[in-house]
Design a protein around this motif. Structure first.
Motif, short mmCIF file in Angstrom:
data_model
loop_
_atom_site.label_atom_id
_atom_site.label_comp_id
_atom_site.label_asym_id
_atom_site.label_seq_id
_atom_site.Cartn_x
_atom_site.Cartn_y
_atom_site.Cartn_z
N ILE A 85 0.83 -1.20 0.00
CA ILE A 85 0.00 0.00 0.00
C ILE A 85 0.87 1.25 0.00
CG2 ILE A 85 -1.73 1.31 1.29
CD1 ILE A 85 -2.79 -1.22 -0.07
N GLU A 86 1.93 1.23 0.78
CA GLU A 86 2.85 2.38 0.81
C GLU A 86 3.46 2.65 -0.57
OE1 GLU A 86 5.38 3.39 4.41
OE2 GLU A 86 5.18 1.22 4.59
N LEU A 87 3.90 1.59 -1.24
CA LEU A 87 4.50 1.74 -2.56
C LEU A 87 3.49 2.29 -3.56
CD1 LEU A 87 6.63 -1.55 -2.71
CD2 LEU A 87 7.46 0.80 -2.42
N LEU A 88 2.25 1.81 -3.47
CA LEU A 88 1.20 2.31 -4.36
C LEU A 88 0.93 3.79 -4.11
CD1 LEU A 88 -1.34 -0.67 -4.32
CD2 LEU A 88 -0.01 0.14 -6.29
N MET A 89 0.90 4.19 -2.85
CA MET A 89 0.65 5.60 -2.53
C MET A 89 1.82 6.48 -2.95
SD MET A 89 -1.57 5.82 0.98
CE MET A 89 -2.00 7.50 0.57
N GLN A 90 3.04 5.97 -2.81
CA GLN A 90 4.20 6.73 -3.28
C GLN A 90 4.14 6.95 -4.78
OE1 GLN A 90 8.17 5.65 -1.83
NE2 GLN A 90 7.20 4.51 -0.17
N ALA A 91 3.62 5.95 -5.49
CA ALA A 91 3.57 6.03 -6.95
C ALA A 91 2.44 6.92 -7.45
CB ALA A 91 3.42 4.63 -7.54
N PHE A 92 1.27 6.87 -6.78
CA PHE A 92 0.09 7.53 -7.33
C PHE A 92 -0.45 8.69 -6.49
CE2 PHE A 92 -0.01 3.14 -8.96
CZ PHE A 92 0.01 3.40 -10.31
N ALA A 93 -0.03 8.79 -5.23
CA ALA A 93 -0.52 9.89 -4.37
C ALA A 93 0.61 10.29 -3.42
CB ALA A 93 -1.76 9.46 -3.61
N TYR A 94 1.72 10.75 -4.01
CA TYR A 94 2.93 10.96 -3.21
C TYR A 94 2.74 12.06 -2.16
CZ TYR A 94 7.79 11.69 -1.97
OH TYR A 94 8.97 11.81 -1.28
N GLU A 95 2.07 13.15 -2.52
CA GLU A 95 1.89 14.24 -1.55
C GLU A 95 1.05 13.79 -0.36
OE1 GLU A 95 0.57 17.89 -3.22
OE2 GLU A 95 2.01 17.85 -4.87
N LEU A 96 0.01 13.02 -0.63
CA LEU A 96 -0.81 12.49 0.46
C LEU A 96 -0.01 11.50 1.29
CD1 LEU A 96 -3.56 12.40 1.85
CD2 LEU A 96 -4.23 10.59 0.24
N PHE A 97 0.83 10.71 0.64
CA PHE A 97 1.71 9.78 1.35
C PHE A 97 2.61 10.54 2.32
CE2 PHE A 97 6.04 8.04 1.45
CZ PHE A 97 5.81 6.81 2.05
N GLN A 98 3.13 11.68 1.89
CA GLN A 98 3.98 12.48 2.77
C GLN A 98 3.19 13.07 3.94
OE1 GLN A 98 5.75 15.15 -0.26
NE2 GLN A 98 7.74 14.31 0.36
N ILE A 99 1.96 13.48 3.69
CA ILE A 99 1.13 14.05 4.75
C ILE A 99 0.80 13.00 5.81
CG2 ILE A 99 -1.15 15.01 5.27
CD1 ILE A 99 -1.03 16.39 2.52
N LEU A 100 0.45 11.80 5.38
CA LEU A 100 0.11 10.75 6.33
C LEU A 100 1.33 10.27 7.10
CD1 LEU A 100 -2.44 8.67 4.21
CD2 LEU A 100 -2.91 10.38 5.95
N GLY A 101 2.49 10.36 6.46
CA GLY A 101 3.75 10.13 7.14
C GLY A 101 3.87 8.80 7.86
N ILE A 102 4.28 8.85 9.12
CA ILE A 102 4.57 7.65 9.89
C ILE A 102 3.34 6.82 10.16
CG2 ILE A 102 4.23 8.80 12.11
CD1 ILE A 102 6.86 6.10 11.25
N PHE A 103 2.15 7.41 10.01
CA PHE A 103 0.93 6.68 10.36
C PHE A 103 0.58 5.60 9.33
CE2 PHE A 103 0.62 10.79 12.51
CZ PHE A 103 0.47 10.34 13.81
N LEU A 104 1.13 5.68 8.14
CA LEU A 104 0.93 4.59 7.18
C LEU A 104 1.67 3.32 7.60
CD1 LEU A 104 0.88 6.15 3.60
CD2 LEU A 104 -0.87 4.76 4.67
N PRO A 105 2.98 3.37 7.84
CA PRO A 105 3.65 2.14 8.31
C PRO A 105 3.13 1.65 9.65
CG PRO A 105 5.17 4.01 8.36
CD PRO A 105 3.95 4.44 7.60
N LEU A 106 2.59 2.55 10.48
CA LEU A 106 2.05 2.14 11.77
C LEU A 106 0.78 1.30 11.63
CD1 LEU A 106 2.54 5.20 14.16
CD2 LEU A 106 3.63 2.96 14.29
#
Length: 237
Positions: A85-106
């Protein structure tokens, strides 16, 4: 476990046993990322996908995983799903991935996911387990989005800001200003606001549940005297 009712699974995930407002699991992302609707949608979709995938995979290996390796296997499955999921978000929604930050791997340590894997998926067949993961994820996402909407509206006087972070350029104009010249209520989008509005949502659910129980009790009391009168009449005749 036999005689799985998909209706019961749906009611549990969406209302009776909702992970966010009944089990009170996954409170870290619930309180941290719900400052806006877009953040809540992103986290909700990610959690729902991880729950669905992990429940399905855990159910598929339930006959092969012994008690000694069961928990490590569950964690590895969840971690692998979160990584995808992290890789998909980095590829298609990178800015949102950065905003969610550490809470995605958590999400890997989210008690909702590990709890459903251990309590349901490892005891049921693939389809019920997959559906349970999906519904639990939907129930969690609904509360995330509801909380995000309340905090964004009260905090900024608008809703659906920055939707282009997930839905592309076409969503740039989705923002709706509800009140012009709105004086921002900063507490709503800060951590204290998350606690306050989560508590209000939980209180509202408890009020609704209490009302339903009272109505059912009233119906039972009305039916019981009628039944007794019918039995007495039958005995006399």
């Amino acid at each position: 476990m036999s005689d799985i009712s998909y209706r019961d699974i749906s009611l549990n995930g969406l209302w009776k046993n909702n992970p966010a407002i009944v089990q009170l699991l996954g409170l870290c992302p619930l309180l941290a990322v719900t400052g806006s609707v877009i953040n809540a949608i992103g986290m909700g979709i990610a959690t729902m996908l991880v729950l669905t995938v992990s429940n399905t995979a855990v159910s598929m290996i339930r006959s092969f995983a012994s008690d000694a390796i069961r928990l490590p296997a569950f964690v590895m499955i969840i971690a692998a799903a979160v990584t995808c999921i992290e890789l998909l978000m980095q590829a298609f929604a990178y800015e949102l991935f950065q905003i969610l930050g550490i809470f995605l791997p958590l999400i890997t340590t989210n008690c909702v996911i590990l709890g459903r894997a251990d309590a349901f998926a490892c005891k049921n067949k693939v389809l019920p387990a997959m559906y349970d993961g999906f519904i639990m994820g939907v129930g969690f996402a609904v509360i995330l989005i509801l909380l995000g909407a309340i905090r964004e509206v009260i905090g900024t006087g608008a809703i659906f800001a920055n939707m282009d972070l997930l839905f592309g350029e076409a969503a740039k104009h989705w923002r709706i200003v509800l009140v012009d010249d709105y004086t921002a209520v900063l507490v709503a989008i800060l951590p204290p606001g998350a606690f306050i509005f989560t508590g209000l949502i939980i209180a509202l659910k408890n009020i609704i549940d209490t009302g339903i129980k009272n109505r059912e009790a009233t119906k039972t009391e009305k039916v019981a005297p009628t039944s007794r009168r019918v039995r007495v009449t039958g005995n006399i005749s």
